[in-house]
Design a protein around this motif. Structure first.
Motif, PDB file in Angstrom:
ATOM      1  N   SER A 171     -37.618 -23.233 -25.919  1.00  0.00           N
ATOM      2  CA  SER A 171     -37.896 -22.035 -26.805  1.00  0.00           C
ATOM      3  C   SER A 171     -39.278 -21.511 -26.483  1.00  0.00           C
ATOM      4  CB  SER A 171     -37.795 -22.715 -28.119  1.00  0.00           C
ATOM      5  OG  SER A 171     -38.663 -23.657 -28.530  1.00  0.00           O
ATOM      6  N   ASP A 172     -40.084 -22.353 -25.954  1.00  0.00           N
ATOM      7  CA  ASP A 172     -41.438 -21.925 -25.612  1.00  0.00           C
ATOM      8  C   ASP A 172     -41.330 -20.879 -24.331  1.00  0.00           C
ATOM      9  OD1 ASP A 172     -42.788 -23.116 -27.671  1.00  0.00           O
ATOM     10  OD2 ASP A 172     -42.742 -25.010 -26.707  1.00  0.00           O
ATOM     11  N   THR A 173     -40.497 -21.273 -23.470  1.00  0.00           N
ATOM     12  CA  THR A 173     -40.345 -20.474 -22.184  1.00  0.00           C
ATOM     13  C   THR A 173     -39.508 -19.122 -22.278  1.00  0.00           C
ATOM     14  OG1 THR A 173     -38.762 -21.762 -21.186  1.00  0.00           O
ATOM     15  CG2 THR A 173     -40.889 -22.337 -20.939  1.00  0.00           C
ATOM     16  N   GLN A 174     -38.632 -19.323 -23.332  1.00  0.00           N
ATOM     17  CA  GLN A 174     -37.694 -17.992 -23.294  1.00  0.00           C
ATOM     18  C   GLN A 174     -38.542 -16.767 -23.231  1.00  0.00           C
ATOM     19  OE1 GLN A 174     -34.302 -18.226 -22.790  1.00  0.00           O
ATOM     20  NE2 GLN A 174     -34.308 -16.002 -22.700  1.00  0.00           N
ATOM     21  N   THR A 182     -37.531 -19.180 -13.060  1.00  0.00           N
ATOM     22  CA  THR A 182     -36.944 -20.356 -13.790  1.00  0.00           C
ATOM     23  C   THR A 182     -37.083 -21.674 -13.181  1.00  0.00           C
ATOM     24  OG1 THR A 182     -34.808 -20.013 -12.440  1.00  0.00           O
ATOM     25  CG2 THR A 182     -35.046 -18.651 -14.416  1.00  0.00           C
ATOM     26  N   THR A 183     -37.290 -21.821 -12.194  1.00  0.00           N
ATOM     27  CA  THR A 183     -37.528 -23.179 -11.354  1.00  0.00           C
ATOM     28  C   THR A 183     -39.015 -23.691 -11.893  1.00  0.00           C
ATOM     29  OG1 THR A 183     -36.037 -22.711  -9.552  1.00  0.00           O
ATOM     30  CG2 THR A 183     -37.587 -24.528  -9.309  1.00  0.00           C
ATOM     31  N   GLN A 184     -39.743 -22.997 -11.788  1.00  0.00           N
ATOM     32  CA  GLN A 184     -41.157 -23.371 -12.321  1.00  0.00           C
ATOM     33  C   GLN A 184     -41.481 -23.382 -13.796  1.00  0.00           C
ATOM     34  OE1 GLN A 184     -44.208 -21.223 -10.460  1.00  0.00           O
ATOM     35  NE2 GLN A 184     -43.480 -21.300  -8.320  1.00  0.00           N
ATOM     36  N   LEU A 185     -40.541 -22.649 -14.603  1.00  0.00           N
ATOM     37  CA  LEU A 185     -40.360 -22.956 -16.021  1.00  0.00           C
ATOM     38  C   LEU A 185     -39.723 -24.033 -16.411  1.00  0.00           C
ATOM     39  CD1 LEU A 185     -39.803 -19.240 -17.340  1.00  0.00           C
ATOM     40  CD2 LEU A 185     -41.990 -20.298 -17.135  1.00  0.00           C
ATOM     41  N   ASN A 186     -38.803 -24.373 -15.622  1.00  0.00           N
ATOM     42  CA  ASN A 186     -37.943 -25.871 -15.902  1.00  0.00           C
ATOM     43  C   ASN A 186     -38.924 -26.862 -15.455  1.00  0.00           C
ATOM     44  OD1 ASN A 186     -36.444 -28.233 -14.699  1.00  0.00           O
ATOM     45  ND2 ASN A 186     -35.082 -27.235 -16.341  1.00  0.00           N
TER      46      ASN A 186
END
Length: 328
Positions: free
Chosen positions: A194-197, A243-247
């Motif tokens: 929810s923080d990265t959305q 998205t890979t780094q956010l994951n």
């Protein structure tokens, strides 16, 4: 007469109120339109610029197949011993970012820089960015290149991954070098999906480019030529907040926790280069010293530098590293 006057006054007040409300609505509407127009401009400029930069992006290194995807790896130098360098979190183009250090090491060693998925010219991946997955993917890349004996050198978060790595493949890693590498006891803050959305929206709308435009150049005054800096900036804009780094950011807390019980093998030589004055904690030096207190061959070198000390102190790091390895 009095009633009529009151009626007229209320009518006048009502008309005045309506005018004020109409003005406020018009102002509010103009603000909303201006915001939407600004967002549309930022989005359009980002799309056009990204398309243009895609054409100017230069390839480097070589692609190897890992888990069905393409991972980018650079090999430079012809030395008898091999050094494998792993990047810190969010480094957009590791091969280019480590260029000053590679230049100092490659006359004496074979220097291999691995760009994990989501970094540099490597593919993105939707696979969870757990330490186990990241370590397995890096190992698969090295195996495909027949690199089976090497010194592991890791910056920042790669210190956590390397702790797992040296314990899983002790017969392959001959030494570990930490470049202001992370330690398990100084964990990063927990980040949820929810923080990265909002960050994904921020990136997709093009505001990451605007953020970079307003930020200071991290390579200003450092030993990078203009062509390298241009390519670094292109890849920063390409990979920032992907998205890979956010994951990976979402997995970071659990990766730190998983490493808390790990230590370096007793006989593995370990050399830490760390910043002398950490801006956020006074435990940086003691926790690094604690991590290697039971190892036979280890040393901590303090540098007057920031977290990216390999950019500014490449020559000093290379010379100290060579001396350390010679003494083993």
């Amino acid at each position: 007469m009095y009633v009529t006057q009151e009626r007229e006054k209320k009518k006048w007040d009502g008309t005045k109120l309506k005018k004020v409300l109409n003005i406020l609505l018009k102002v509010l509407g103009a603000i909303v339109i201006a915001i939407l127009l600004f967002v549309a401009i930022v989005y359009t400029v980002n799309k056009i610029s990204s398309h243009s930069e895609q054409k100017r992006m230069e390839t480097y290194g070589q692609q190897v197949t890992v888990d069905g995807k393409q991972m980018n790896v650079s090999i430079q130098g012809e030395g008898d011993e091999t050094i494998v360098i792993l990047p810190g979190f969010g480094i957009a183009a590791p091969v280019l970012d480590f260029k000053p250090l590679i230049s100092e090491l490659s006359p004496y060693y074979k220097v291999v820089v691995v760009e994990p998925f989501g970094y540099g010219l490597s593919d993105p991946t939707e696979k969870e960015r757990s330490t186990a997955n990241i370590v397995s993917e890096i190992h698969e890349a090295l195996q495909s290149l027949h690199i089976d004996r090497y010194i592991l050198m890791g910056h920042s978060i790669s210190g956590i991954y390397s702790l797992d790595y040296v314990n899983k493949y002790p017969n392959e890693v001959s030494a570990f070098v930490g470049l202001d590498s992370s330690v398990p006891t100084l964990s990063e803050q927990k980040i949820d999906a929810s923080d990265t959305q909002p960050i994904k929206w921020f990136r997709n709308l093009g505001f990451a480019r605007l953020q970079l435009k307003l930020s200071a150049d991290p390579y200003d005054g450092l030993p990078y030529d203009e062509q390298t800096k241009e390519q670094l900036n292109i890849l920063i804009r390409k990979n920032m907040y992907n998205t890979t780094q956010l994951n990976e950011a979402e997995s970071m807390y659990s990766n730190f926790k998983a490493a808390e019980q790990l230590t370096f093998p007793v006989n593995l030589p370990v050399l830490f280069f760390i910043q002398k004055n950490h801006p956020a904690t006074d435990r940086w030096i003691p926790e690094h010293e604690k991590l290697i207190e039971n190892t036979v061959h280890s040393e901590v070198v303090l540098l007057e530098a920031n977290h990216y000390l390999y950019r500014s102190h490449a020559k000093e790091i290379a010379e100290k590293f060579r001396g350390f390895m010679t003494s083993q």
